[in-house]
Design a protein around this motif. Structure first.
Motif, PDB file in Angstrom:
ATOM      1  N   GLY A 605     -22.978 -13.325   5.906  1.00  0.00           N
ATOM      2  CA  GLY A 605     -23.074 -13.504   4.462  1.00  0.00           C
ATOM      3  C   GLY A 605     -21.872 -12.971   3.713  1.00  0.00           C
ATOM      4  N   CYS A 606     -21.380 -11.786   4.094  1.00  0.00           N
ATOM      5  CA  CYS A 606     -20.213 -11.210   3.415  1.00  0.00           C
ATOM      6  C   CYS A 606     -18.962 -12.020   3.736  1.00  0.00           C
ATOM      7  N   VAL A 729     -15.954  -3.174   0.709  1.00  0.00           N
ATOM      8  CA  VAL A 729     -15.025  -3.242   1.833  1.00  0.00           C
ATOM      9  C   VAL A 729     -15.244  -4.527   2.637  1.00  0.00           C
ATOM     10  N   ALA A 730     -16.516  -4.852   2.896  1.00  0.00           N
ATOM     11  CA  ALA A 730     -16.827  -6.044   3.698  1.00  0.00           C
ATOM     12  C   ALA A 730     -16.396  -7.327   3.000  1.00  0.00           C
ATOM     13  N   LEU A 731     -16.455  -7.363   1.682  1.00  0.00           N
ATOM     14  CA  LEU A 731     -16.094  -8.575   0.937  1.00  0.00           C
ATOM     15  C   LEU A 731     -14.587  -8.726   0.757  1.00  0.00           C
ATOM     16  N   THR A 732     -13.855  -7.602   0.703  1.00  0.00           N
ATOM     17  CA  THR A 732     -12.425  -7.665   0.370  1.00  0.00           C
ATOM     18  C   THR A 732     -11.512  -7.450   1.557  1.00  0.00           C
ATOM     19  N   GLY A 733     -12.070  -7.056   2.693  1.00  0.00           N
ATOM     20  CA  GLY A 733     -11.230  -6.760   3.840  1.00  0.00           C
ATOM     21  C   GLY A 733     -10.778  -5.326   3.884  1.00  0.00           C
ATOM     22  N   GLY A 734     -11.137  -4.535   2.868  1.00  0.00           N
ATOM     23  CA  GLY A 734     -10.861  -3.111   2.900  1.00  0.00           C
ATOM     24  C   GLY A 734      -9.396  -2.771   2.694  1.00  0.00           C
ATOM     25  N   ASP A 735      -8.852  -1.920   3.542  1.00  0.00           N
ATOM     26  CA  ASP A 735      -7.517  -1.348   3.343  1.00  0.00           C
ATOM     27  C   ASP A 735      -6.427  -2.293   3.848  1.00  0.00           C
ATOM     28  N   LEU A 736      -6.332  -3.432   3.154  1.00  0.00           N
ATOM     29  CA  LEU A 736      -5.297  -4.419   3.465  1.00  0.00           C
ATOM     30  C   LEU A 736      -4.596  -4.796   2.166  1.00  0.00           C
ATOM     31  N   LEU A 747     -13.732  -9.923   9.487  1.00  0.00           N
ATOM     32  CA  LEU A 747     -14.699  -9.673   8.421  1.00  0.00           C
ATOM     33  C   LEU A 747     -16.108  -9.482   8.984  1.00  0.00           C
ATOM     34  N   LEU A 748     -16.432 -10.225  10.028  1.00  0.00           N
ATOM     35  CA  LEU A 748     -17.743 -10.047  10.663  1.00  0.00           C
ATOM     36  C   LEU A 748     -17.882  -8.641  11.236  1.00  0.00           C
TER      37      LEU A 748
END
Length: 780
Positions: A605-606, A729-736, A747-748
């Motif tokens: 889902g994310c 974090v899960a939606l944006t990819g976090g520290d990127l 992302l999964l």
């Protein structure tokens, strides 16, 4: 072929305004007329009515308020005029005379009366108007209640009846039955009699309000509102009006006596205790009580309100454990001679079954029309003749005779012909009893019944919790059938098996079922048990299987169309999002709700939300995905659920090609058509290794700042902040960096890690327990 390019509703009360709203739902421009100023007030009231009569607030622009005196001539522009004024014959006559003065050829004129005679109503009109006159009785609220009773008058031409029936069925999504011009038509006639029979049996057996409602709800295949909550919702004064209408109209003195006004209801009405609309009736809310159970029940012996009591008996417990409505009814009937609650249930059932059979031919020609009216209008799980069949017509007739009760003439006549059931299935086709013979139930090509296909041996494979069915033209349908259609290991395995089977041998796949709801999500009980036992590897395996099953749908080299309906939550949404197209039922309540139990979506889902944000940014010609991801973050973080299929668009769940279907019975056929359309166009095999452009640390910071602001304002708890942070974090990819492109699996992995860490939180486990125990979220 009759079509409605413009309609008019006369009478802007609660019912008239809601009818106009549902016409607007179907895309039909509508003129709403009343006395000066009242139509505008009726339109304004629509905005505050809950649940909303409109699929989407924007649809209200299709309704134009007008003045009956000033704008009467505009009726001549309408193809359909619906009168919905008060249930007084003189008032209706006044309106129908005005309609007749502007009537034009081809115009249909109908009354929304709930029980007055259409012959009497239309008697003031000319012959041509009468030839196009009928009752169209919408059940309240029109958007949500499926039943529409059509009642022609003596002069109505058959073509007008069939045209209106077809239009209401196909465009308005109604379940149409043709009734005869008798008092209260079909549903209210049977339903009112059943309630009166319940009150008589209640007095005979000395039962309380609590006891009656404990028996006459789901145990008898009736709604949870049972008897007295239903009366409160209808309005006790309205119920007395319905009783009076039958009592004063029937010629049989015994039947008139059966519709005599119950003394207790007359007493409550005299006190102004009318039910929901007055704040109290048989139930009321105790505003001083702060505990979870604020509902009090009326003690008829003291006429005071008291706390509700839990009702139990051996017979009730046995009925609860029985399978299906017929099993529950049989359990009650078997205990009727030794258990007073079961004896009460038997009296109610027998009275209702006998009266329904006695009215066959008088209020409707076929058993199917009566059964459909009760299922669609009163939300019974089975109509009376379906119940006769389930209990055994011959066996029930014998028991009636043993108890000194006359077997209804239509039942005796059917048995005399050595016919044992009112419905017969032959080679997968359905026949129903009508006037001494069985009538074939014609199937419409724009409808697909999975049950009928199963009966015809069209199951491709059956697994634990799901089955794959051949729906024709080389298209298959994957149907969930687990408890509540929840997604567990069996369903996930079936999804992967179906993907492989369709890839090899079929043109495409439909995801749909005919359950009460499409899918309420993943198996939360299983997940909680594993979390409480610390089985983290097992949970990790479950989530990986969930993600891979959803991915198998996305990358399948055949088109996939999902057709969700009603509750489609959590994992049910994640099962729809991999599809190439989603055809929402108009009544679809769609949302990723995992945060309500302390989790985030982890079945893809994310990841899919991140893809949708990228697609919307590209469509808008911008590089930054922050704006589209912010909308989806808010939708998911607040566990928002659409209140219609159309509302899912405003929540951000629609993509290009998605649509909503008003007629529920057409949903699966429409999905199949969409599969074939995608296949004919030349279906492009999806990229199994696509890259997703993410918002990165900049977008994550924006989302987390919004969360911090909500925490400072006291709108959310510290645990909500923790959940929302992991979701960001899960939606944006976090520290990127912003705009970084990452594989789906990256992302999964983020959503799976977040899910696992939240499962270990005691506060999350408390939320899960609360949801399983009460069905309501816990804020902790």
């Amino acid at each position: 072929m009759w079509n409605v390019r413009k309609a008019a509703v006369i009478g802007a009360g609660v019912m008239g305004s809601a009818i106009a709203a549902h016409l607007a739902n179907a895309g039909i421009p509508c003129l709403l007329l009343d006395l000066e100023g009242l139509a505008a007030k009726g339109l304004e009231r629509l905005k505050d009515t809950r649940p909303s009569p409109l699929y989407d607030p924007s649809f209200q622009v299709r309704i134009k308020a007008g003045d009956l005196d000033r704008d009467l001539a505009e009726l001549s522009e309408c193809d359909w005029v619906i009168e919905a004024v008060s249930e007084k014959l003189d008032v209706k006559h006044s309106v129908w005379k005005r309609i007749d003065s502007v009537w034009k050829p081809g115009m249909i004129v109908s009354s929304n009366t709930s029980g007055l005679s259409i012959n009497e109503i239309a008697s003031v009109c000319g012959e041509e108007c009468r030839r196009h006159a009928m009752v169209t009785h919408f059940f309240n609220p029109p958007r949500y209640m499926k039943l529409l009773e059509i009642v022609p008058c003596r002069d109505t031409v058959p073509e007008a009846v069939s045209s209106v029936a077809r239009f209401c069925r196909d465009r308005l999504g109604k379940g149409v039955v043709i009734a005869k011009d008798t008092p209260n038509f079909i549903a209210n006639r049977i339903g009112t009699y059943s309630i009166l029979a319940t009150l008589r049996a209640m007095e005979k057996h000395g039962l309380t309000v609590d006891e009656v409602d404990a028996v006459t709800g789901p145990l008898l295949g009736r709604p949870k509102s049972a008897t007295f909550r239903t009366l409160d919702l209808v309005g006790l004064d309205t119920f007395l009006h319905v009783c009076r209408n039958v009592r004063e109209s029937v010629t049989d003195p015994l039947e008139a006596e059966a519709f005599a006004a119950p003394a207790i209801i007359e007493e409550l009405v005299s006190r102004g205790w009318l039910g929901e609309k007055s704040g109290c009736g048989f139930y009321r809310k105790n505003k001083e009580e702060k505990s979870k159970d604020r509902i009090q029940v009326l003690d008829l012996s003291t006429m005071d309100y008291r706390p509700r009591q839990r009702i139990s008996s051996p017979a009730l417990e046995a009925a609860k454990m029985a399978s299906g409505i017929s099993g529950k009814a049989q359990a009650l009937l078997e205990a009727a001679d030794r258990d007073r609650l079961a004896g009460f249930a038997r009296d109610v059932l027998e009275a209702t079954l006998c009266y329904s059979a006695e009215k066959l031919g008088e209020i409707a020609d076929t058993v199917m029309e009566i059964d459909q009216a009760m299922r669609w209008g009163f939300n019974w799980e089975e109509g009376p003749f379906e119940t006769w069949d389930a209990l055994g017509v011959s066996a029930t007739a014998v028991k009636l005779e043993e108890r000194g009760i006359a077997v209804p003439v239509p039942v005796a006549a059917m048995l005399a012909k050595e016919s044992e059931t009112f419905y017969v299935r032959k080679a997968g086709s359905l026949f129903h009893y009508s006037q001494g013979h069985y009538k074939f139930v014609e199937e419409r090509p724009e409808e697909i019944s999975l049950r009928s296909l199963r009966d015809r041996g069209r199951t491709i494979f059956a697994a634990d919790g799901a089955r794959l069915i051949d729906v024709g033209d080389d298209v298959a349908c994957l149907e969930f059938h687990s408890p509540h259609n929840a997604i567990g290991p069996g369903v996930l395995s079936a999804i992967r098996q179906a993907s492989e089977e369709v890839d090899r041998n079929w043109r495409g796949l439909v995801l749909a079922n005919e359950g009460r709801n499409f899918c309420v999500g993943a198996n939360l009980m299983l997940l909680l048990m594993e979390a409480e036992n610390g089985e983290w590897e097992e949970i990790d395996l479950i989530i990986r299987e969930f993600q891979q099953s959803m991915k198998s749908l996305r990358v399948m080299p055949r088109p996939v169309v999902a057709a969700p309906h009603r509750m489609t939550l959590g994992g049910g949404v994640e099962a729809c999002l991999p599809a190439d197209r989603v055809l929402f039922s108009a009544e679809t309540y769609f949302g990723l709700v995992e945060t309500g139990v302390g989790l985030i979506p982890a079945g893809g889902g994310c990841m899919t939300a991140a893809v949708m944000a990228q697609e919307r940014a590209e469509a808008a010609g911008i590089d930054d995905v922050t704006s589209p991801i912010t909308q989806l973050f808010e939708t998911i973080a607040l566990a928002k659920i659409s209140d219609s299929g159309y509302h899912a668009k405003r929540l951000g769940y629609w993509r290009a090609g998605d649509a909503a279907v008003i007629r529920e019975e057409s949903r699966i056929a429409e999905a199949k058509t969409a599969v074939l359309e995608l296949d004919r166009r030349g279906y492009a095999v999806p990229d199994a290794n696509r890259l997703v452009k993410v918002g990165g640390r900049e977008a994550a910071t924006v989302l987390k700042l919004a969360v911090s602001s909500m925490r400072r304002s006291g709108y959310i708890t510290d645990h909500d902040v923790r959940i929302a942070g992991k979701l960001a974090v899960a939606l944006t990819g976090g520290d990127l960096p912003a705009g970084a492109e990452v594989p789906e699996d990256y992302l999964l992995e983020l959503e799976r890690e977040a899910f696992l860490s939240l499962c270990a939180e005691p506060l999350t486990q408390a939320r899960m327990r609360q949801m399983l125990a009460t069905g309501k979220p816990l804020r902790n």
